[in-house]
Design an enzyme around this catalytic site. Structure first.
Site, PDB file in Angstrom:
ATOM      1  N   ASP A  79      -6.059  -1.203   4.409  1.00  0.00           N
ATOM      2  CA  ASP A  79      -4.924  -1.537   3.549  1.00  0.00           C
ATOM      3  C   ASP A  79      -3.617  -1.719   4.325  1.00  0.00           C
ATOM      4  O   ASP A  79      -3.529  -1.392   5.519  1.00  0.00           O
ATOM      5  CB  ASP A  79      -4.754  -0.466   2.461  1.00  0.00           C
ATOM      6  CG  ASP A  79      -4.897   0.966   3.000  1.00  0.00           C
ATOM      7  OD1 ASP A  79      -4.782   1.151   4.219  1.00  0.00           O
ATOM      8  OD2 ASP A  79      -5.130   1.872   2.195  1.00  0.00           O
ATOM      9  N   ASN A 148      -4.719  11.991  -4.974  1.00  0.00           N
ATOM     10  CA  ASN A 148      -5.052  11.672  -6.369  1.00  0.00           C
ATOM     11  C   ASN A 148      -6.458  11.070  -6.498  1.00  0.00           C
ATOM     12  O   ASN A 148      -6.791  10.493  -7.522  1.00  0.00           O
ATOM     13  CB  ASN A 148      -4.010  10.709  -6.955  1.00  0.00           C
ATOM     14  CG  ASN A 148      -4.028   9.346  -6.267  1.00  0.00           C
ATOM     15  OD1 ASN A 148      -4.654   9.179  -5.223  1.00  0.00           O
ATOM     16  ND2 ASN A 148      -3.348   8.384  -6.841  1.00  0.00           N
ATOM     17  N   HIS A 150      -7.725   8.639  -4.545  1.00  0.00           N
ATOM     18  CA  HIS A 150      -7.898   7.242  -4.129  1.00  0.00           C
ATOM     19  C   HIS A 150      -8.636   7.152  -2.796  1.00  0.00           C
ATOM     20  O   HIS A 150      -8.644   8.083  -2.000  1.00  0.00           O
ATOM     21  CB  HIS A 150      -6.573   6.468  -4.123  1.00  0.00           C
ATOM     22  CG  HIS A 150      -5.626   6.771  -3.004  1.00  0.00           C
ATOM     23  ND1 HIS A 150      -4.254   6.720  -3.161  1.00  0.00           N
ATOM     24  CD2 HIS A 150      -5.821   7.099  -1.702  1.00  0.00           C
ATOM     25  CE1 HIS A 150      -3.686   6.997  -2.013  1.00  0.00           C
ATOM     26  NE2 HIS A 150      -4.603   7.235  -1.112  1.00  0.00           N
ATOM     27  N   GLU A 155      -6.113   2.926  -6.471  1.00  0.00           N
ATOM     28  CA  GLU A 155      -5.502   3.958  -7.297  1.00  0.00           C
ATOM     29  C   GLU A 155      -6.243   4.120  -8.620  1.00  0.00           C
ATOM     30  O   GLU A 155      -6.740   3.136  -9.176  1.00  0.00           O
ATOM     31  CB  GLU A 155      -4.055   3.538  -7.610  1.00  0.00           C
ATOM     32  CG  GLU A 155      -3.171   3.396  -6.384  1.00  0.00           C
ATOM     33  CD  GLU A 155      -2.625   4.722  -5.894  1.00  0.00           C
ATOM     34  OE1 GLU A 155      -3.408   5.684  -5.752  1.00  0.00           O
ATOM     35  OE2 GLU A 155      -1.419   4.787  -5.629  1.00  0.00           O
TER      36      GLU A 155
HETATM   37  C1  GLP Z   1      -3.267   6.825   2.231  1.00  0.00           C
HETATM   38  C2  GLP Z   1      -4.212   5.700   2.671  1.00  0.00           C
HETATM   39  C3  GLP Z   1      -5.614   6.143   2.556  1.00  0.00           C
HETATM   40  C4  GLP Z   1      -5.705   7.541   3.148  1.00  0.00           C
HETATM   41  C5  GLP Z   1      -5.081   8.512   2.194  1.00  0.00           C
HETATM   42  C6  GLP Z   1      -5.015   9.930   2.727  1.00  0.00           C
HETATM   43  O1  GLP Z   1      -2.434   6.461   1.232  1.00  0.00           O
HETATM   44  N1  GLP Z   1      -4.040   4.452   1.963  1.00  0.00           N
HETATM   45  O2  GLP Z   1      -6.460   5.231   3.230  1.00  0.00           O
HETATM   46  O3  GLP Z   1      -7.033   7.916   3.328  1.00  0.00           O
HETATM   47  O4  GLP Z   1      -3.873   8.030   1.714  1.00  0.00           O
HETATM   48  O5  GLP Z   1      -3.935  10.121   3.545  1.00  0.00           O
HETATM   49  P1  GLP Z   1      -3.721  11.426   4.431  1.00  0.00           P
HETATM   50  O6  GLP Z   1      -4.812  11.415   5.436  1.00  0.00           O
HETATM   51  O7  GLP Z   1      -2.372  11.246   5.042  1.00  0.00           O
HETATM   52  O8  GLP Z   1      -3.818  12.590   3.523  1.00  0.00           O
END
Ligand code: GLP
Length: 257
Positions: A79, A148, A150, A155
């Site tokens: 993404d 959340n 995702h 989302e």
């Molecule tokens: C982000 C990314 C995800 C990631 C997730 C967890 O928003 N788009 O691909 O896996 O949230 O993030 P973190 O590892 O900082 O908790």
């Protein structure tokens, strides 16, 4: 240690802490980089120690092996924020350049991400999804877990067959990711392009990496509750080759034996 959730078809590998998880993930990424299908990469704080471990592994390879690996590198990130390019430190393209592109001196274009600065983000999402399909789909898809539920930026609510697309980010996600934007959730772009659950579930293998006690309850919901649009990660239960790697804190709500 590899443990099982009774009746679940996938294994959960539990390591003591995030560094041990990273050391366990890195060789799987190395192996996947040698395959014909591209590797699917993720961003987020969870991946920082993972990419550090991967860099160390690559640095430890014999010279020729390292050169071959880097020359054949082909990855697609999940993404990118709409409106951000590599010159913005909060962009995922900048994050990936710092984590892997620059230290490994990868040839530009090998580490692919959606173009957040495309004039038409919807068209860019379509182009990116088509590029993944044209590459034969993803071989190994690395995934983190959003607080959340995702995966990528899919989302909730999100079904199992959402395609690569441009979408609005939730307030929860903008808050979760605010650290990269001076701590201000309002500074986090409101939209992003993400590979969909369709492309993620079409990957040959999925590796879900979760660390920290704050995600324990969401990991439990993702793995143990019936799959639902409210927890996009729960669709992973239907993937035939899912591996979960977690530290003890993230796995603490799972009934493992
Ligand atoms: C982000 C990314 C995800 C990631 C997730 C967890 O928003 N788009 O691909 O896996 O949230 O993030 P973190 O590892 O900082 O908790």
């Amino acid at each position: 240690m590899t443990l099982r959730i009774p009746a679940a078809p996938y294994a959960v590998q539990v390591e003591t802490d995030e560094d041990a998880v990273a050391e366990a993930v890195a060789p799987r990424l190395l192996e996947a980089l040698g395959e014909s299908r591209p590797l699917g990469l993720a961003t987020g704080r969870t991946m920082e120690p993972v990419y550090a471990a991967l860099r160390r592994r690559i640095a430890g390879l014999p010279g020729l092996e390292r050169q071959v690996l880097l020359a054949q590198w082909r990855s697609f990130n999940l993404d990118e924020y709409v409106g951000l390019g590599p010159e913005h430190p909060g962009s995922f393209s900048a994050t990936m350049a710092l984590a892997l592109g620059e230290p490994l001196d990868l040839v530009p274009g090998r580490l692919q991400l959606p173009d957040g600065q495309a004039d038409d983000p919807e068209a860019e999402a379509h182009r990116y999804g088509t590029a993944v399909a044209a590459a034969g789909g993803i071989g190994l898809q690395l995934l983190g877990l959003g607080s959340n539920g995702h995966v990528g930026f899919n989302e909730p609510p999100c079904g199992a067959q959402a395609p690569c697309r441009c979408l609005e980010l939730s307030d929860a996600t903008r808050l979760q990711n605010a650290a990269a934007f001076g701590g201000d959730p309002q500074a986090v772009p409101p939209r992003a392009i993400t590979l969909g659950t369709a492309e993620i579930l079409a990957a040959d293998r999925v590796l879900l990496v979760v660390t920290g006690g704050a995600k324990a309850e969401m990991l439990r919901r993702a793995l143990l509750e019936p799959p639902s649009v409210e927890v996009p990660a729960s669709w992973l239960q239907g993937h035939p080759r899912l591996t979960v790697m977690a530290d003890a804190a993230a796995a603490s709500a799972l009934p493992l034996s």
